[in-house]
Every structure is written in structure tokens, then in C-alpha cells.
Design an enzyme around this catalytic site. Structure first.
Site, PDB file in Angstrom:
ATOM      1  N   SER A  31       0.732  -0.963  -0.006  1.00 29.86           N
ATOM      2  CA  SER A  31       0.085   0.196  -0.015  1.00 29.86           C
ATOM      3  C   SER A  31       0.717   1.487   0.153  1.00 29.86           C
ATOM      4  CB  SER A  31      -1.167  -0.006   1.358  1.00 29.86           C
ATOM      5  OG  SER A  31      -0.281  -0.137   2.341  1.00 29.86           O
ATOM      6  N   GLY A  65      -1.764  -4.080   1.682  1.00 29.01           N
ATOM      7  CA  GLY A  65      -1.798  -5.317   2.652  1.00 29.01           C
ATOM      8  C   GLY A  65      -0.950  -6.569   2.072  1.00 29.01           C
ATOM      9  N   ASN A  97       4.669  -5.506   5.208  1.00 31.72           N
ATOM     10  CA  ASN A  97       3.919  -6.488   5.777  1.00 31.72           C
ATOM     11  C   ASN A  97       4.557  -7.842   6.074  1.00 31.72           C
ATOM     12  OD1 ASN A  97       1.704  -4.591   5.475  1.00 31.72           O
ATOM     13  ND2 ASN A  97       1.626  -4.669   3.352  1.00 31.72           N
ATOM     14  N   ASP A 218      -1.504   8.479  10.877  1.00 33.57           N
ATOM     15  CA  ASP A 218      -0.801   7.392  10.204  1.00 33.57           C
ATOM     16  C   ASP A 218       0.593   7.590  10.274  1.00 33.57           C
ATOM     17  OD1 ASP A 218       0.093   5.519   8.461  1.00 33.57           O
ATOM     18  OD2 ASP A 218      -2.118   4.982   7.869  1.00 33.57           O
ATOM     19  N   HIS A 221       1.709   5.277   5.922  1.00 30.71           N
ATOM     20  CA  HIS A 221       1.016   5.650   4.532  1.00 30.71           C
ATOM     21  C   HIS A 221       1.030   7.253   4.376  1.00 30.71           C
ATOM     22  CE1 HIS A 221      -0.987   1.818   5.944  1.00 30.71           C
ATOM     23  NE2 HIS A 221      -0.398   1.531   4.595  1.00 30.71           N
TER      24      HIS A 221
END
Length: 738
Positions: A31, A65, A97, A218, A221
Site C-alpha cells: 500500500s 496489504g 507487511n 498514520d 502511509h
């Protein structure tokens, strides 16, 4: 109404071939690379705008993700491999991730490190067995597989998180960032230490300003501003790789719409824009006049060339602190944006790319097309998810060697204007077959209208379904490989990505309108509608929204917007009846309530069997009449045919009044036809009609003693409709019943 498959065959073959003609850069990651969450954005999407679209295609296959492991287990890497070919590139960034338990509700973590360790598990997510490998193993697979296709892999370390300690942002120097470098070194792949490059930039910005470029609350991101910054930093690093040849130049870049032979709009300042090094002075000179500006911190600049009267040829020279560009044979005159679907894309001659085209007497028209002061910039078909800074194309003077590929409607429009104005005419043609109106409208404008917002929402669901189903892209790649190895006589496979479908909202605005804004224009001509017949109840809102959107983007006031009403098509009916095309024409005409709009009527020059009538000469001439009368104030020019004004019921007859009759109404080739009349029951029958005085038509029928309503040319193909004015222009279809 969708254009029949047979009419799109050659276009599809050309699109399929061109899809593999240039090298492609595939971007894979998570992402932080591609992100569809509101307020967040990955660097992969803005990176596209740093590449020259004429040299390379950029496809961002990253998805939120995912880890290096799940990009493999979900078949996403197989999908890229099915499409990858020699000469392509793959840029990869994973790591965010890849941490955590190997077997949990996500099953996405990889084993830490770069070794060959494995662990066999039965996944909790779907009870399937899996052998889990290290992070380095997955990256090596991407690198090795890419090389096996003759393509070039480029490995990136992951972007830093917005987590600070002792006045510095944290770096990934001992885990995923280090492992990515080790894999690249071992496998002989270029490596970009993106983590440290960005961390250094964030340190320079400071914690407060860095936090401002991340999504609210955040630390992983970035927001759109942060994604743009990340893409810019990566671009500079990519200049040290083989991708440098495909990037826009760092010292001075201007969009393709600025090229030799261009036409500038007379009597107004003309915007000129591009990019250069941050803070660099920029100077542009034409006809002894100069405009200057300074590039912003992100290297962007815009200046306005001084207003000039019609004339030329001139030379434009653009200089920065360390580069210059010169454009020769530049004319100043009238510039029109020409857009729509296949009837605007329809070229003067029949060509390999536009097999369906070729106007009446096209061989003679091409041979006589020696009008070097008429020039066309033709934008290549470029559907995109986001607004782009550039579209491929170049200005070409009109000669017998080039005229065959000109938009026929645009060319005949320009020919009439030049005949009357005796000045250069520039045509910026951005059109594509079977495109819908919504494809040419910006996403922001569509979602702001409650009646049109569902179009965007439906499209987005289709896109997410495609994004989440890697098998669709894999099947396409396999089909393309098979087709490329064949004799190519059959239609090439259609791309499953809805972004590439010209029926979908905003995709052509993003790729073919946004790159042209704010190039200096006088106005726009528009020929579109066939692909919206099945949703014609939305068309008044669609065409109005498109006009308002373009006028706002160009910021040139209510510039002229002239459009073509759909021509006659399909077999004529024996009796009055409902008609989808008639109601579509009515929907188109609603835009005439907006200022400085005009409609060219074409019901008399259609084709029963062909949605692309050959007579584009009259279409262009009728659009030119509208422009000459309303835009250029030549009031002796009758702009259009008779337009219904009002009706009166008198003694069992309906008296119709008309505007734009010239010196009087005319029944061409005999008694008036295609008038229908009905009582309150709205059961229409053919009527008797005759001209009265200069501007009235009296309609009646012995079978309708108490008439209430009249219709004229209310049919898909109102064959024989013959109400004209003294200038030989047809009356627009109408009805008096609500």
C-alpha cells in the site's frame, strides 16, 4: 448504444499490438506503493507521470496489504510474469507487511532474512498447505524470474515510517532495507536505497513537515503530497539506472502539445508549462516578446506567452538555467478542441488504424488538401486512472501527405473557418471510438452531481473486482503471448482492466483532456452520443456537466461549445412510433440552454446501415456556420436550420412557429413529410403539413379533429424529413408533447 464488435475489430487489433509495442515498467509492492484508501496514496501512481508516455507504458500492480510472500501465493506475481516480455522492467518494494507470525489470520509474513530456510504450515486462512520462505527468497524469485524473461529488475528498500527518535526519522538499515540490498547484490540487480534516500529528505524537512505529508494519524502511509514527494525522490534515483532513457528530462520538459508546427490562440495570453530543476529561472521568447518565471520547489513552472495577432511563422525559444528548447514554424490563429467518439475520430481517408473511416470522395479530398496553415494535434488513445501531465501526439500541417489522418469533421470545420477568416486554424483532436460522455468528464465533477455519482461508484466496484482478481491479468498475458505468436488475423484479446475501457467514467479525461489543460483554445466542437443512447435519460446532465467541467478547467469563461446532433440511422419505420435516437437527440439539445452553445443538425445526412455517415463535409460546414455567426460575429451567416419556437391550436389545426428561417421556410423536394399529430391520447398519426408565410407550418389530419400535439422527424431514421430554411439547413427534430 455500444458500437458493434465488427466496427471495433481493427481498432482492437491496433490497441492489442500497441500494448506490447513499447517496453513496459511493472511496479509491484504494497500500500505504500499503490493505495486506494481515502487520504492515503502510494508513490507508484504519481511515478507514472515522470515517464514519457511515447516511450514506455507504466503499470502499477502493487496492492495494499500484501507482502513479498502473498504477492506470490495470491498469484499476483504469476500475473505479472504472464505479461512480462523482453525489454520490460520490474521495480519492486516490499517489507512493511513481511513481519509478524507466519500463520495467523492474514498468513502474509515471511521468514526473516535472506537465507534458504523454510517452514511448512497449513494455513489458518484456508486450510491449505504452504511452504513459507524467507523475505530474501521471495525477492530473489522476483529478480530471477524477471531476468528469465529478458527483462530488468530494480530492487528498492521500503520507505521509512514516520517514527522519530533523537530528531531523526527511523531507518531500516539492519532488517528489510539491508536484506533488500543483499538480495540485489547477490542476484546482480540494480538496487536503490529508497529507505535512506527518503529518510534523509524527511530529516531535512523536519518532524512537523514530514508528519504533514503522511495521512492523518498514520505513520506508514503518505498522503497525496507525500506520495508525490516520494515519487520525485525515486525519479532522481532512477536516472542512474537504465530507466533514465524513458524518464522525462530533468533539465527541461514540456508536454507533447508543444511541438514544431503548433498553432497558438490569437489575441490572448497562451499558457506554456512544464518542469525543470527546482528554482530555475525560465524564459520564453516569441516574436521578440519575452515571458519569464521561476520553477517551484517541485520543479514545475507555468508562464503566459504574450498575446499576438494572427500570423507567423514564429519561433519559440524556452530557456532555463542549463537547458533550452526551440519550436519552429509556430503560427498564431484560432485553436479549437475537437473531441468525442468515432464520428469525431473518423478520419478523412480510410486508414489501417481507422478502417471504418473515409469521407465521401475521400481520395479527391486528400489530393486537394493543401492547407499548410491548418494544423492538427492528435492525442493518442490514453485511458488512465488519474489525471496525467502529458499525452502522446504532435502537430502536423495539413498537406496531401498528412490530411488523410486528420479528423474529418475537424478538418472540414477548419477549412470553412479558414476560408472565411483567412488566418491559421489549429485543431487539438482528442477523441476515441465508442467512448461515452462520462469518460471525458473529471472524477471530481462526476461525483459532485448526485445523478452522475452512481456511474463512478459502479465503475469503481468493477475496478476493485479486477484489482483483486489476479487471474484476469494472468489470463490476458497468456492470451497476448499466444496472439503475438499467431498470424494476428484474429482479434487481439481485450484488456480486462476497466481503466482501459473507454466507456468508463473519467478515464479519457485523465489521459486525454487533463494533459491539454490549459493550452490556449477558442472553443470546442463535440460529436458524441451513440454510446450513451441506452442511458439517454442521463445525457442532459452528462453533456451539461462536461461543458461546465471543461470551461472551469480551462478558465476561459463560457467558451463556445458546438456539438453535433446524432444523424439518422437504422431502417425507417412505416408509422409514427417511439424512438431511442429521437429522444437522445432531444437530450442533446437540452445543452442549448447553456450560454455560447450551438447544435449542428444532421438528420438529413445519416446512413441507414452505418453509424458512421460518410458525409462529414456538411457536418464540418454546419459547425463552422455556428462558429462564424456566434463566435466570430458574422451576422450575415445563417447559423443553423429552423428551430421550433412555439405552437398554437386553431380550428382543428396546429400552427408551429420557427426561428432561424433565413428568408423563409422551405419544403425541400416536394410536400412536407415526417410530421405527426395526436390528440390528448397521444396516439400519433402522419399529418398533413404546409408552410404558411415565412416562419410557420400548419399541421392537421382529418382523423384528428381535436389535435393536441405535434412531432417532427421523431424517429431513429426520419427518412424524407424535408423542412429546411433558405440557407439549405435542416430543421431540428422536435415534439410539443411533454
Amino acid at each position: 448504444m455500444r458500437i458493434p464488435l465488427r466496427l471495433l475489430l481493427t481498432a482492437c487489433l491496433g490497441m492489442a499490438a500497441s500494448a506490447w509495442a513499447k517496453p513496459t515498467l511493472y511496479i509491484i509492492g504494497d500500500s505504500t506503493v499503490r493505495n486506494q484508501t481515502a487520504g492515503q496514496r502510494g508513490w507508484g501512481d504519481p511515478l507514472v507521470a515522470h515517464f514519457d508516455p511515447a516511450k514506455i507504458d507504466v503499470i502499477n500492480r502493487a496492492i495494499g496489504g500484501r507482502s513479498s510472500r502473498t504477492f506470490v501465493t495470491e498469484g499476483r506475481w504469476d500475473a505479472v510474469m504472464a505479461n512480462l516480455k523482453a525489454g520490460d522492467y520490474v521495480v519492486m518494494q516490499f517489507g512493511h507487511n513481511d513481519g509478524g507470525p507466519l500463520n495467523d489470520e492474514r498468513c502474509r509474513a515471511s521468514i526473516k532474512g535472506t537465507g534458504e530456510e523454510t517452514e511448512d504450515i497449513v494455513r489458518k486462512t484456508d486450510q491449505q498447505p504452504e511452504t513459507v520462505h524467507t523475505y530474501g527468497w521471495y525477492l530473489r524469485k522476483f529478480v530471477t524470474d524477471t531476468k528469465s524473461k529478458g527483462a530488468t529488475p530494480i530492487v528498492l528498500s521500503l520507505i521509512p515510517r514516520n517514527i522519530w527518535k533523537d530528531g531523526r526519522v527511523g531507518r531500516s538499515t539492519s532488517d528489510y532495507g539491508l536484506w533488500a540490498k543483499q538480495v540485489a547484490d547477490q542476484a546482480g540487480a540494480p538496487f536503490i536505497d529508497f529507505n535512506n534516500l527518503l529518510a534523509d529528505r524527511y530529516d531535512t524537512l523536519g518532524e512537523e513537515k514530514t508528519t504533514a505529508i503522511f495521512a492523518n494519524g498514520d505513520h506508514t502511509h503518505p498522503n497525496p503530497e507525500g506520495a508525490e514527494l516520494n515519487a520525485t525522490v525515486l525519479t532522481e534515483a532512477l536516472r542512474k539506472t537504465d530507466l533514465a532513457n524513458y524518464l522525462l528530462p530533468a533539465d527541461l520538459w514540456l508536454p507533447h502539445v508543444f511541438s514544431d508546427h503548433m498553432v497558438l490562440q490569437r489575441d490572448t495570453a497562451n499558457p506554456l508549462w512544464g518542469t525543470t530543476r527546482a528554482g530555475s529561472p525560465v524564459t520564453a521568447t516569441i516574436a521578440g516578446k519575452t515571458a519569464t518565471t521561476t520553477a517551484s520547489a517541485d520543479g514545475k513552472f507555468r508562464l503566459d506567452l504574450p498575446a499576438l495577432p494572427a500570423g507567423g511563422p514564429f519561433t519559440i525559444e524556452v530557456k532555463t538555467s542549463d537547458a533550452s528548447r526551440t519550436f519552429s514554424d509556430v503560427l498564431v490563429g484560432e485553436v479549437w478542441l475537437c473531441s468525442g467518439q468515432s464520428n469525431m475520430d473518423f478520419s478523412v481517408a480510410k486508414t489501417a488504424k481507422r478502417y471504418f473511416a473515409g469521407t465521401t470522395n475521400w481520395e479527391q479530398e486528400v489530393a486537394q488538401a493543401n492547407h499548410p496553415q491548418i494544423r492538427e494535434f492528435k492525442a493518442e488513445f490514453t485511458p488512465r486512472e488519474d489525471p496525467q501531465p502529458d499525452v502522446e501526439g504532435a502537430w502536423k500541417p495539413c498537406t496531401p501527405e498528412t490530411a488523410g489522418d486528420f479528423s474529418a469533421v475537424a478538418y472540414f470545420f477548419a477549412r470553412e473557418l479558414q476560408k472565411e477568416l483567412n488566418i491559421p486554424i489549429g485543431l487539438v483532436t482528442t477523441s476515441y471510438g465508442a467512448s461515452t460522455a462520462e469518460a471525458w468528464i473529471s472524477k471530481d465533477k462526476l461525483v459532485a452531481d448526485s445523478t452522475l455519482k452512481p456511474l463512478q461508484e459502479t465503475f469503481w466496484k468493477k475496478f476493485i473486482a479486477y484489482r483483486d482478481n489476479a487471474k484476469l491479468f494472468e489470463d490476458y498475458g497468456n492470451a497476448m503471448t499466444k496472439w503475438a505468436a499467431s498470424d494476428k488475423k484474429k482479434k487481439g484479446p481485450g484488456h480486462p482492466d476497466p481503466i482501459r475501457d473507454q466507456h468508463n467514467p473519467a478515464v479519457l479525461y485523465n489521459g486525454m483532456i487533463a494533459p491539454l489543460v490549459p493550452y490556449g483554445i477558442r472553443g470546442a466542437i463535440w460529436y458524441q452520443g451513440e454510446s450513451n443512447v441506452n442511458v439517454r435519460q442521463l445525457y442532459p446532465a452528462l453533456q451539461r456537466t462536461l461543458i461546465e467541467d471543461w470551461r472551469a478547467r480551462w478558465n476561459r469563461g463560457d467558451f463556445p461549445f458546438l456539438f453535433v446532433q446524432l444523424a439518422a440511422n437504422k431502417a425507417p419505420g412505416p408509422d409514427p412510433a417511439s424512438s431511442s435516437l429521437a429522444s437522445m437527440r432531444e437530450a442533446q439539445a437540452t445543452s442549448l440552454t447553456l450560454p455560447h452553445t450551438g447544435m449542428a443538425v444532421t438528420i438529413d445526412i445519416g446512413d441507414e446501415k452505418d453509424v458512421h455517415p460518410r458525409n462529414k463535409q456538411d457536418v464540418g460546414a454546419r459547425l463552422a456556420r455556428l462558429a462564424l455567426h456566434d463566435t466570430y460575429c458574422k451576422k450575415d451567416v445563417i447559423p443553423c436550420g429552423p428551430v421550433f419556437k412555439m405552437s398554437e391550436i386553431e380550428d382543428g389545426r396546429v400552427v408551429l412557429h420557427f426561428d432561424h428561417v433565413g428568408t423563409g421556410l422551405v419544403a425541400k423536394d416536394g410536400a412536407l413529410k415526417q410530421f405527426a399529430i395526436a390528440g390528448d391520447d397521444r396516439k400519433f398519426v402522419w399529418a398533413d403539413a404546409e408552410i404558411d408565410d415565412e416562419d410557420k407550418v400548419i399541421v392537421s389530419s382529418p382523423t384528428i379533429p381535436r389535435p393536441a400535439y405535434v412531432r417532427y422527424a421523431w424517429a431513429d431514421n426520419p427518412a424524407g424529413a424535408n423542412l429546411f430554411n433558405s440557407a439549405g439547413l435542416p430543421a431540428a427534430p422536435f415534439r410539443t408533447d411533454p
